[in-house]
Structures are given as structure tokens and as C-alpha cells.
Design a protein around this motif. Structure first.
Motif, PDB file in Angstrom:
ATOM      1  N   UNK A  79       3.283   2.278  11.480  1.00 51.00           N
ATOM      2  CA  UNK A  79       2.220   3.162  11.941  1.00 51.00           C
ATOM      3  C   UNK A  79       2.610   4.612  11.761  1.00 51.00           C
ATOM      4  N   UNK A  80       2.474   5.406  12.833  1.00 47.14           N
ATOM      5  CA  UNK A  80       2.868   6.826  12.760  1.00 47.14           C
ATOM      6  C   UNK A  80       4.056   7.121  13.667  1.00 47.14           C
ATOM      7  N   UNK A  81       4.867   6.091  13.924  1.00 48.20           N
ATOM      8  CA  UNK A  81       6.019   6.264  14.810  1.00 48.20           C
ATOM      9  C   UNK A  81       7.060   7.199  14.206  1.00 48.20           C
ATOM     10  N   UNK A  82       7.738   7.912  15.077  1.00 45.10           N
ATOM     11  CA  UNK A  82       8.893   8.694  14.669  1.00 45.10           C
ATOM     12  C   UNK A  82      10.040   7.750  14.335  1.00 45.10           C
ATOM     13  N   UNK A  83      11.118   8.296  13.772  1.00 42.38           N
ATOM     14  CA  UNK A  83      12.271   7.486  13.373  1.00 42.38           C
ATOM     15  C   UNK A  83      13.414   7.645  14.368  1.00 42.38           C
ATOM     16  N   UNK A  98      11.852  12.904   4.681  1.00 41.62           N
ATOM     17  CA  UNK A  98      11.349  13.667   5.822  1.00 41.62           C
ATOM     18  C   UNK A  98      11.786  15.126   5.719  1.00 41.62           C
ATOM     19  N   UNK A  99      13.038  15.364   5.379  1.00 43.37           N
ATOM     20  CA  UNK A  99      13.548  16.731   5.347  1.00 43.37           C
ATOM     21  C   UNK A  99      13.035  17.493   4.131  1.00 43.37           C
ATOM     22  N   UNK A 100      12.751  16.798   3.035  1.00 48.52           N
ATOM     23  CA  UNK A 100      12.041  17.432   1.914  1.00 48.52           C
ATOM     24  C   UNK A 100      10.705  17.991   2.390  1.00 48.52           C
ATOM     25  N   UNK A 101       9.948  17.165   3.126  1.00 45.09           N
ATOM     26  CA  UNK A 101       8.624  17.592   3.596  1.00 45.09           C
ATOM     27  C   UNK A 101       8.730  18.822   4.503  1.00 45.09           C
ATOM     28  N   UNK A 119       0.832  -1.202   0.000  1.00 43.99           N
ATOM     29  CA  UNK A 119       0.000   0.000   0.000  1.00 43.99           C
ATOM     30  C   UNK A 119       0.862   1.244   0.000  1.00 43.99           C
ATOM     31  N   UNK A 120       0.219   2.404   0.162  1.00 44.06           N
ATOM     32  CA  UNK A 120       0.903   3.697   0.015  1.00 44.06           C
ATOM     33  C   UNK A 120       1.335   4.212   1.380  1.00 44.06           C
ATOM     34  N   UNK A 121       2.614   4.078   1.645  1.00 40.93           N
ATOM     35  CA  UNK A 121       3.165   4.518   2.923  1.00 40.93           C
ATOM     36  C   UNK A 121       3.485   6.007   2.904  1.00 40.93           C
ATOM     37  N   UNK A 122       2.922   6.755   3.861  1.00 44.07           N
ATOM     38  CA  UNK A 122       3.307   8.146   4.074  1.00 44.07           C
ATOM     39  C   UNK A 122       4.528   8.147   4.989  1.00 44.07           C
ATOM     40  N   UNK A 123       5.697   8.378   4.421  1.00 47.16           N
ATOM     41  CA  UNK A 123       6.908   8.365   5.238  1.00 47.16           C
ATOM     42  C   UNK A 123       6.817   9.417   6.343  1.00 47.16           C
ATOM     43  N   UNK A 124       6.389  10.637   5.966  1.00 60.12           N
ATOM     44  CA  UNK A 124       5.994  11.604   7.001  1.00 60.12           C
ATOM     45  C   UNK A 124       4.572  11.213   7.380  1.00 60.12           C
ATOM     46  N   UNK A 125       4.405  10.567   8.516  1.00 58.02           N
ATOM     47  CA  UNK A 125       3.102  10.035   8.908  1.00 58.02           C
ATOM     48  C   UNK A 125       2.023  11.113   8.805  1.00 58.02           C
ATOM     49  N   UNK A 126       0.923  10.781   8.140  1.00 58.65           N
ATOM     50  CA  UNK A 126      -0.093  11.790   7.847  1.00 58.65           C
ATOM     51  C   UNK A 126      -0.767  12.333   9.097  1.00 58.65           C
ATOM     52  N   UNK A 127      -0.667  11.624  10.224  1.00 57.23           N
ATOM     53  CA  UNK A 127      -1.244  12.140  11.472  1.00 57.23           C
ATOM     54  C   UNK A 127      -0.357  13.212  12.096  1.00 57.23           C
ATOM     55  N   UNK A 140       5.825   9.476  -0.496  1.00 63.70           N
ATOM     56  CA  UNK A 140       4.958   8.303  -0.596  1.00 63.70           C
ATOM     57  C   UNK A 140       5.715   7.175  -1.280  1.00 63.70           C
ATOM     58  N   UNK A 141       5.711   6.012  -0.658  1.00 59.50           N
ATOM     59  CA  UNK A 141       6.426   4.862  -1.201  1.00 59.50           C
ATOM     60  C   UNK A 141       5.572   3.603  -1.032  1.00 59.50           C
ATOM     61  N   UNK A 142       5.713   2.631  -1.920  1.00 64.02           N
ATOM     62  CA  UNK A 142       5.033   1.345  -1.710  1.00 64.02           C
ATOM     63  C   UNK A 142       5.670   0.612  -0.533  1.00 64.02           C
ATOM     64  N   UNK A 143       4.837   0.017   0.305  1.00 65.09           N
ATOM     65  CA  UNK A 143       5.333  -0.734   1.459  1.00 65.09           C
ATOM     66  C   UNK A 143       4.412  -1.909   1.726  1.00 65.09           C
TER      67      UNK A 143
END
Length: 267
Positions: A151-155, A189-192, A114-122, A139-142
Motif C-alpha cells: 500500500x502506502x506504508x512507510x519502510x 527513496x533517497x533519489x526521490x 503492476x507498477x509499484x511506486x516505491x515512494x508511495x504516490x499518496x 517505479x518497479x514491477x511488483x
């Protein structure tokens, strides 16, 4: 055609300084990315080259903000192009796990991608809205299950092994991608953080040092993201992806793929 990269090594003094800093805090430091030049420096990036700090960040924001936005449903087909397996045109390469999976297996079931939001959308509550919620640069396939575990965890570094995660780790409040994806994640993340600064009706996204950001428009941990950017430089796959987004879809670029040394120049 991919922009030609010409890497110039920094001076011995700077390298020595980086090594000494690394000896002091080895867990959070790495040798800064070498300076680069690209075919876009005299055109696309001409107003950013030579700047540092907030001036560089502001210039890059102005440069990358104009973009063609796509719908969330259109992201499916875009990812089948941007993330195509270079060794199998029927498949895409999945973020975090590195697995190659059939393009036709996009969806929400076990075994799908599915479509992973690397910067979690929440983190900023932008959801799937056209703009940050559909920006292909993060957005990347994962794999569905790996994506759910992240989930929406930080890195951050550390944790236990993620099932079918290709070497990724996780704990209660953070996620560590496999080594081959660490730099990709940092640069996305830094692009966003540069692209979305609160001026277009969306939240002002910023990196910080927390791993408990929840729904706040922040993403951590910045020191670790900087380390990952330095340790895992842009790959041919990442550069080709950046080019496809620029040429075919959004017509803007991720500057940290072209110039990974700009991470340290800003942060």
C-alpha cells in the motif's frame, strides 16, 4: 556499457569507529558504504564530487533534474526492459518478492504484476502525474497482491510474513522488503528526495523517522533506509537498470547507485 566501479576501503580508524557505533545501536547502524569512483565522475558528476551535506545534495539535485519525462502508460513497456529477468528475456523480476513473471502478465488481476511506486504516490499527493508519478527510478514491477499489501506504508524493520512476498514483512504501519531489495528501496527513496525538492510545482519530498506520514510528502524511516543502503550494496541488476534508464529513457541517473556512500555524506 556499465560504469566501471573501483572500490577503495576506508581507513582502519573509520572502520573501527563504525564497528563501535554498531555495537552501541546494532538495530539501526551498519558499516558505511565504501567510497567508489565511476566513469561518470569527471563528466556527469563533476560538480558533485568532493562535496558533502547540503552542498552535495544541492549539486546532485541540479545534476539529476534535467530528464526526459515519459507518460504513465509508457512505463509498462519501459519496465519490461529495465527489469527484464537476466535469465529469461520473456520475464521481469518483481520487486519485494523477487519472482520472475511473464512480461505479458502486466495488469491489475491476481497473478499479474503492476507498477509499484516505491515512494508511495499518496506521500505528497502526486498521483500518476508525469514527473514523480512516472519516474522510472522509483517505479518497479511488483505482484499485484504484494503491492496492495505494501500500500502506502512507510519502510521499517519488522512485522509478519507477506504471502508470496519472498521474505518481505509487514505490520500495521510499515513494510520491510526482502533482504535482496532493501538497498534498492533505500536508494530509490533517497533519489526521490533529492530529485523532487518542491521547485518544479511538486511537493518537496524528504525522508524522516516517522512511519505514520500519511499524505504528507515524507517517507520513513530514514535510519533504517541508511542501514539498508549499507547492508545491501548495489547489485549488477540494479546498476544495469540505472544504465538503461540513463541511456534509453530519462537520461538521468540515480546517484546513490553509482555512489552509495553519498547517502551517509548527505544524511
Amino acid at each position: 556499457m556499465l560504469a566501471t566501479r573501483i572500490r577503495r576501503w576506508k581507513s582502519v580508524a573509520l572502520v573501527t569507529s563504525a564497528v563501535l557505533v554498531g555495537l552501541a545501536t546494532p538495530a539501526l547502524t551498519a558499516t558505511p558504504a565504501a567510497a567508489t569512483t565511476t566513469a561518470y565522475d569527471a563528466t556527469y558528476y563533476k560538480n558533485a564530487v568532493g562535496k558533502t551535506g547540503s552542498s552535495l545534495k544541492s549539486s546532485l539535485h541540479t545534476i539529476i533534474t534535467p530528464q526526459t519525462k515519459i507518460s504513465y502508460s509508457a512505463v509498462w513497456n519501459a519496465l519490461k526492459v529495465t527489469d527484464q529477468d537476466p535469465n529469461n528475456s520473456n520475464n521481469v523480476i518483481l520487486l519485494y518478492s523477487g519472482a520472475s513473471r511473464s512480461k505479458s502478465l502486466n495488469g491489475g488481476d491476481v497473478g499479474d504484476w503492476n507498477r509499484e511506486h516505491t515512494w508511495a504516490k499518496s506521500h505528497g499527493d502526486f498521483g500518476e502525474v508525469t514527473g514523480p508519478g512516472t519516474d522510472l527510478h522509483h517505479l518497479r514491477p511488483a505482484d499485484v497482491q504484494v503491492n496492495s499489501i505494501r500500500g502506502n506504508k512507510d519502510f521499517d524493520n519488522g512485522g509478519s510474513s507477506v504471502t508470496n512476498g519472498g521474505g518481505s514483512l509487514t505490520d500495521s504501519d510499515s513494510f520491510e522488503p526482502r533482504d535482496a531489495d532493501k538497498g534498492d528501496v533505500a536508494r530509490m527513496i533517497l533519489y526521490m528526495a533529492v530529485r523532487y525538492d518542491g521547485g518544479d510545482g511538486f511537493a518537496d519530498l524528504e525522508p524522516n523517522e516517522s512511519v505514520s506520514n500519511g499524505s504528507n510528502p515524507y517517507m520513513g524511516r530514514l535510519a533504517v533506509l541508511k542501514q539498508w543502503n549499507a547492508e545491501d550494496p548495489p547489485s549488477a541488476f540494479e546498476e544495469k537498470r540505472n544504465q538503461a534508464i540513463y541511456d534509453t529513457y530519462q537520461h538521468n541517473r540515480n546517484p546513490f547507485i553509482d555512489h552509495p556512500e553519498w547517502v551517509e555524506a548527505i544524511w
